[in-house]
Design a protein around this motif. Structure first.
Motif, PDB file in Angstrom:
ATOM      1  N   SER A  39       0.844  -1.219   0.000  1.00  0.00           N
ATOM      2  CA  SER A  39       0.000   0.000   0.000  1.00  0.00           C
ATOM      3  C   SER A  39       0.870   1.256   0.000  1.00  0.00           C
ATOM      4  N   ILE A  40       1.767   1.341  -0.964  1.00  0.00           N
ATOM      5  CA  ILE A  40       2.695   2.474  -1.056  1.00  0.00           C
ATOM      6  C   ILE A  40       2.467   3.224  -2.356  1.00  0.00           C
ATOM      7  N   SER A  41       3.004   4.445  -2.416  1.00  0.00           N
ATOM      8  CA  SER A  41       2.856   5.286  -3.605  1.00  0.00           C
ATOM      9  C   SER A  41       3.923   4.931  -4.633  1.00  0.00           C
ATOM     10  N   GLN A  42       3.806   5.559  -5.824  1.00  0.00           N
ATOM     11  CA  GLN A  42       4.797   5.331  -6.875  1.00  0.00           C
ATOM     12  C   GLN A  42       6.166   5.849  -6.458  1.00  0.00           C
ATOM     13  N   VAL A  43       6.204   6.975  -5.738  1.00  0.00           N
ATOM     14  CA  VAL A  43       7.481   7.531  -5.271  1.00  0.00           C
ATOM     15  C   VAL A  43       8.140   6.572  -4.285  1.00  0.00           C
ATOM     16  N   GLN A  44       7.357   6.004  -3.367  1.00  0.00           N
ATOM     17  CA  GLN A  44       7.907   5.052  -2.401  1.00  0.00           C
ATOM     18  C   GLN A  44       8.385   3.780  -3.093  1.00  0.00           C
ATOM     19  N   LEU A  45       7.637   3.337  -4.105  1.00  0.00           N
ATOM     20  CA  LEU A  45       8.050   2.169  -4.875  1.00  0.00           C
ATOM     21  C   LEU A  45       9.369   2.442  -5.589  1.00  0.00           C
ATOM     22  N   ASN A  46       9.490   3.628  -6.147  1.00  0.00           N
ATOM     23  CA  ASN A  46      10.730   4.005  -6.818  1.00  0.00           C
ATOM     24  C   ASN A  46      11.891   4.039  -5.834  1.00  0.00           C
ATOM     25  N   ASN A  47      11.615   4.457  -4.598  1.00  0.00           N
ATOM     26  CA  ASN A  47      12.669   4.483  -3.581  1.00  0.00           C
ATOM     27  C   ASN A  47      13.187   3.085  -3.278  1.00  0.00           C
ATOM     28  N   LEU A  48      12.306   2.076  -3.370  1.00  0.00           N
ATOM     29  CA  LEU A  48      12.747   0.695  -3.166  1.00  0.00           C
ATOM     30  C   LEU A  48      13.662   0.245  -4.308  1.00  0.00           C
ATOM     31  N   ALA A  49      13.316   0.650  -5.529  1.00  0.00           N
ATOM     32  CA  ALA A  49      14.190   0.340  -6.671  1.00  0.00           C
ATOM     33  C   ALA A  49      15.548   1.014  -6.495  1.00  0.00           C
ATOM     34  N   PHE A  50      15.515   2.256  -5.972  1.00  0.00           N
ATOM     35  CA  PHE A  50      16.770   2.968  -5.697  1.00  0.00           C
ATOM     36  C   PHE A  50      17.574   2.261  -4.615  1.00  0.00           C
ATOM     37  N   ALA A  51      16.889   1.766  -3.577  1.00  0.00           N
ATOM     38  CA  ALA A  51      17.578   1.099  -2.469  1.00  0.00           C
ATOM     39  C   ALA A  51      18.372  -0.106  -2.956  1.00  0.00           C
ATOM     40  N   SER A  52      17.790  -0.855  -3.902  1.00  0.00           N
ATOM     41  CA  SER A  52      18.485  -2.012  -4.458  1.00  0.00           C
ATOM     42  C   SER A  52      19.766  -1.597  -5.160  1.00  0.00           C
ATOM     43  N   ASP A  53      19.691  -0.510  -5.923  1.00  0.00           N
ATOM     44  CA  ASP A  53      20.889  -0.007  -6.610  1.00  0.00           C
ATOM     45  C   ASP A  53      21.848   0.669  -5.646  1.00  0.00           C
ATOM     46  N   LEU A 100       6.860  -4.744  10.497  1.00  0.00           N
ATOM     47  CA  LEU A 100       7.925  -4.312   9.600  1.00  0.00           C
ATOM     48  C   LEU A 100       7.464  -3.041   8.889  1.00  0.00           C
ATOM     49  N   SER A 101       8.164  -1.940   9.134  1.00  0.00           N
ATOM     50  CA  SER A 101       7.780  -0.667   8.530  1.00  0.00           C
ATOM     51  C   SER A 101       8.331  -0.545   7.118  1.00  0.00           C
ATOM     52  N   TYR A 102       7.916   0.500   6.431  1.00  0.00           N
ATOM     53  CA  TYR A 102       8.402   0.736   5.063  1.00  0.00           C
ATOM     54  C   TYR A 102       9.915   0.919   5.048  1.00  0.00           C
ATOM     55  N   TRP A 103      10.440   1.616   6.052  1.00  0.00           N
ATOM     56  CA  TRP A 103      11.879   1.875   6.087  1.00  0.00           C
ATOM     57  C   TRP A 103      12.676   0.620   6.417  1.00  0.00           C
ATOM     58  N   HIS A 104      12.053  -0.315   7.118  1.00  0.00           N
ATOM     59  CA  HIS A 104      12.705  -1.612   7.306  1.00  0.00           C
ATOM     60  C   HIS A 104      12.844  -2.323   5.959  1.00  0.00           C
ATOM     61  N   VAL A 105      11.775  -2.288   5.173  1.00  0.00           N
ATOM     62  CA  VAL A 105      11.806  -2.885   3.833  1.00  0.00           C
ATOM     63  C   VAL A 105      12.861  -2.196   2.974  1.00  0.00           C
ATOM     64  N   PHE A 106      12.962  -0.871   3.099  1.00  0.00           N
ATOM     65  CA  PHE A 106      13.963  -0.104   2.346  1.00  0.00           C
ATOM     66  C   PHE A 106      15.372  -0.578   2.687  1.00  0.00           C
ATOM     67  N   LEU A 107      15.682  -0.725   3.978  1.00  0.00           N
ATOM     68  CA  LEU A 107      17.017  -1.146   4.412  1.00  0.00           C
ATOM     69  C   LEU A 107      17.305  -2.587   4.003  1.00  0.00           C
ATOM     70  N   LEU A 108      16.293  -3.434   4.055  1.00  0.00           N
ATOM     71  CA  LEU A 108      16.479  -4.820   3.623  1.00  0.00           C
ATOM     72  C   LEU A 108      16.766  -4.894   2.128  1.00  0.00           C
ATOM     73  N   THR A 109      16.085  -4.059   1.347  1.00  0.00           N
ATOM     74  CA  THR A 109      16.332  -4.004  -0.099  1.00  0.00           C
ATOM     75  C   THR A 109      17.742  -3.488  -0.377  1.00  0.00           C
ATOM     76  N   PHE A 110      18.178  -2.516   0.414  1.00  0.00           N
ATOM     77  CA  PHE A 110      19.551  -1.993   0.306  1.00  0.00           C
ATOM     78  C   PHE A 110      20.560  -3.114   0.561  1.00  0.00           C
ATOM     79  N   LEU A 111      20.324  -3.897   1.609  1.00  0.00           N
ATOM     80  CA  LEU A 111      21.216  -5.008   1.958  1.00  0.00           C
ATOM     81  C   LEU A 111      21.257  -6.048   0.835  1.00  0.00           C
ATOM     82  N   ALA A 112      20.078  -6.348   0.286  1.00  0.00           N
ATOM     83  CA  ALA A 112      20.004  -7.320  -0.814  1.00  0.00           C
ATOM     84  C   ALA A 112      20.753  -6.809  -2.043  1.00  0.00           C
ATOM     85  N   GLY A 113      20.639  -5.499  -2.313  1.00  0.00           N
ATOM     86  CA  GLY A 113      21.362  -4.915  -3.440  1.00  0.00           C
ATOM     87  C   GLY A 113      22.861  -4.988  -3.263  1.00  0.00           C
TER      88      GLY A 113
END
Length: 511
Positions: A39-53, A100-113
């Motif tokens: 349940s996130i916005s397009q900007v938040q979704l894009n931030n997850l793509a950025f976190a991976s990179d 698990l908050s959105y920022w937890h997901v962000f950090l996990l995506t960063f770690l995976a990247g």
């Protein structure tokens, strides 16, 4: 087992790792579902793509680790980071973890990247060290398989769990690199041999297998094929094609056994004479190739950052391959906004053409070296021109324009990624390559944030203007973004031309 056979096995192990390492490339295939589940916005979704990179910002850690730690440990460290990053997200999506908050997901995506950098570094180091005299060819073949990652993951998901893509992709992203890493760990290490035997024949066979795999990947991505063949059949075909490179080390081993039987019938002094001649021939050939490849200078990170050529090269990559990668990251939303429902097929197509893009520079180098020579900066320039044109072609609203542009961007982005490995080596040397190249690719998270965030803002503004809940449908969602990206690619083309002129004297001296 002889060192020659083990060297070819190390190449096969590297191919397998590269084939499953692109866990971030399959993000577009399930991004829409993930957006709904979180349940996130397009900007938040894009931030997850950025976190991976963004994980690549700390990729130089893996470069330092490869210097001081065993390569198998570096490999397993990367696999473990990916297991944690994607695994915890999977547990959250399946409601095994609730807090698990959105920022937890962000950090996990960063770690995976970041995990990708560790595995990638091992692949580059092993390939370059084991095939030093043919490193351009070996690196090109192995990295081309990384272009198939999205295709492989998409085929498995379509066959196993087509209706729960987000969960299936996260599950595979967490486990597959660990499994393959454990299998490949004994293979991907440096072996003590000057030059593998039967190199030319071995690479020729590898090229045939690789091209066959790529053709199969492209054909199985086309709609008229997917409508007739089952997802299970397509998945089985792509997995079998990954086993075909084993034919090379197997053939080398059989040839060695035959040679050993013949040598038993030959006098000892004759064997010594033949072995001596063979060593001399190998040294001469290796010396010729090294002279042909050439290196401008051996420098570390501090000196590299002071070179004008570095900044030209950095921004060529930034306005070329990085913009292309941002487009591919947003492919799911772009296709959805244009009313194209077959996103998985589009992602598979981009992955397949990216495969050929990565392979093409090595293929041309291998078969045309000694006849004609195109410098790496000139090759970058040649890949930048069609990339710029492809973004402007996207202004056409037809699905055909979308498919053609995606294929062109996939090919050119893959080509630039492959050429960049050799460019870093030739401009700044091999001794500090593992750290230097990770600094170069640090431009990817920067571009992912700048280009991706601006695209998301345009999308959100258009969505609020025309539709509720910030969802945007139609050509206007990305029209301005495509114009900006195409213009930036054109500017990068000019920088590539300047880099070509700057290094022309050096490359003209290489025979």
């Amino acid at each position: 087992m002889s060192s020659t056979t083990l060297q070819w096995l190390s190449l096969v192990g590297t191919i397998w790792l590269q084939a499953i390492i692109g866990t971030n490339t399959n993000f577009p295939a399930y991004s829409s579902q993930l957006k709904q589940l979180l349940s996130i916005s397009q900007v938040q979704l894009n931030n997850l793509a950025f976190a991976s990179d963004a994980g690549k910002l700390f990729g130089w850690f893996s470069g330092l680790a490869s210097i001081y730690l065993p390569l198998w440990l570096v490999l397993l460290t990367g696999s473990t980071l990916g297991l944690i990053g994607y695994g915890v997200q999977y547990l959250f999506i399946t409601k095994q973890i609730s807090s698990l908050s959105y920022w937890h997901v962000f950090l996990l995506t960063f770690l995976a990247g970041n995990s990708i950098c560790w595995i990638n570094t091992v692949c580059y180091v092993v390939t370059i060290r084991n095939f030093l005299s043919d490193r351009q060819v070996a690196v090109g073949i192995t990295t081309s398989y990384q272009g198939l990652s999205a295709k492989i993951y998409a085929n498995i998901v379509e066959a196993v769990s087509p209706h729960k893509k987000a969960k299936a992709f996260l599950f595979l992203n967490s486990l597959l690199p660990v499994i393959v890493g454990l299998v490949a760990a004994p293979l991907v290490r440096e072996f003590d041999a000057t030059s593998p035997k039967h190199t030319r024949v071995g690479f020729a066979v590898m090229f045939v297998i690789t091209i066959f795999t790529g053709i199969y990947a492209v054909l199985s991505s086309l709609q008229f094929v997917t409508s007739k063949a089952s997802s299970l059949d397509i998945m089985t075909g792509i997995l079998v094609s990954l086993l075909l490179p084993l034919l090379v080390p197997l053939s080398v081993k059989i040839k060695e056994l035959q040679d050993n039987r013949e040598n038993l019938r030959i006098y000892h002094f004759t064997m010594e004479e033949n072995n001596s001649e063979e060593r001399v021939e190998n040294e001469v050939k290796e010396g010729e190739v090294e002279e042909e490849i050439g290196i401008i200078e051996e420098v570390g990170v501090k000196l590299m950052l002071r070179r004008i050529n570095f900044w030209l090269y950095f921004f060529v990559y930034y306005f070329g391959a990085t913009v292309g990668l941002v487009y591919l990251n947003n492919l799911g939303q772009i296709a959805e906004s244009r009313g194209c429902s077959n996103t998985s097929s589009l992602v598979s197509l981009s992955s397949s053409f990216g495969f050929f893009g990565r392979l093409m520079p090595s293929l041309m180098y291998y078969f045309y070296r000694g006849q004609c020579r195109i410098s790496r900066p000139a090759s970058l320039l040649a890949a930048m021109v069609p990339t710029s044109g492809a973004f402007f072609l996207l202004l056409n609203r037809t699905d055909l324009a979308l498919y053609i542009s995606t294929a062109v961007i996939g090919v050119c982005t893959g080509a630039i990624t492959s050429i960049a490995v050799s460019t870093t080596t030739e401009l700044f040397g091999t001794k500090h390559f593992s750290v230097n190249h990770n600094v170069v690719v640090a431009n990817i998270p920067m571009g992912s944030f700048v280009f991706g965030y601006s695209a998301a803002l345009v999308y959100r503004n258009q969505g609020h203007e025309h539709y509720e809940h910030g969802q945007c449908m139609g050509m206007e969602c990305y029209r301005n973004t495509f114009i900006i990206w195409g213009s930036l690619c054109f500017f990068g083309t000019l920088l590539a031309f300047i880099l070509h002129v700057s290094t022309r004297k050096f490359y003209s001296q290489i025979p």
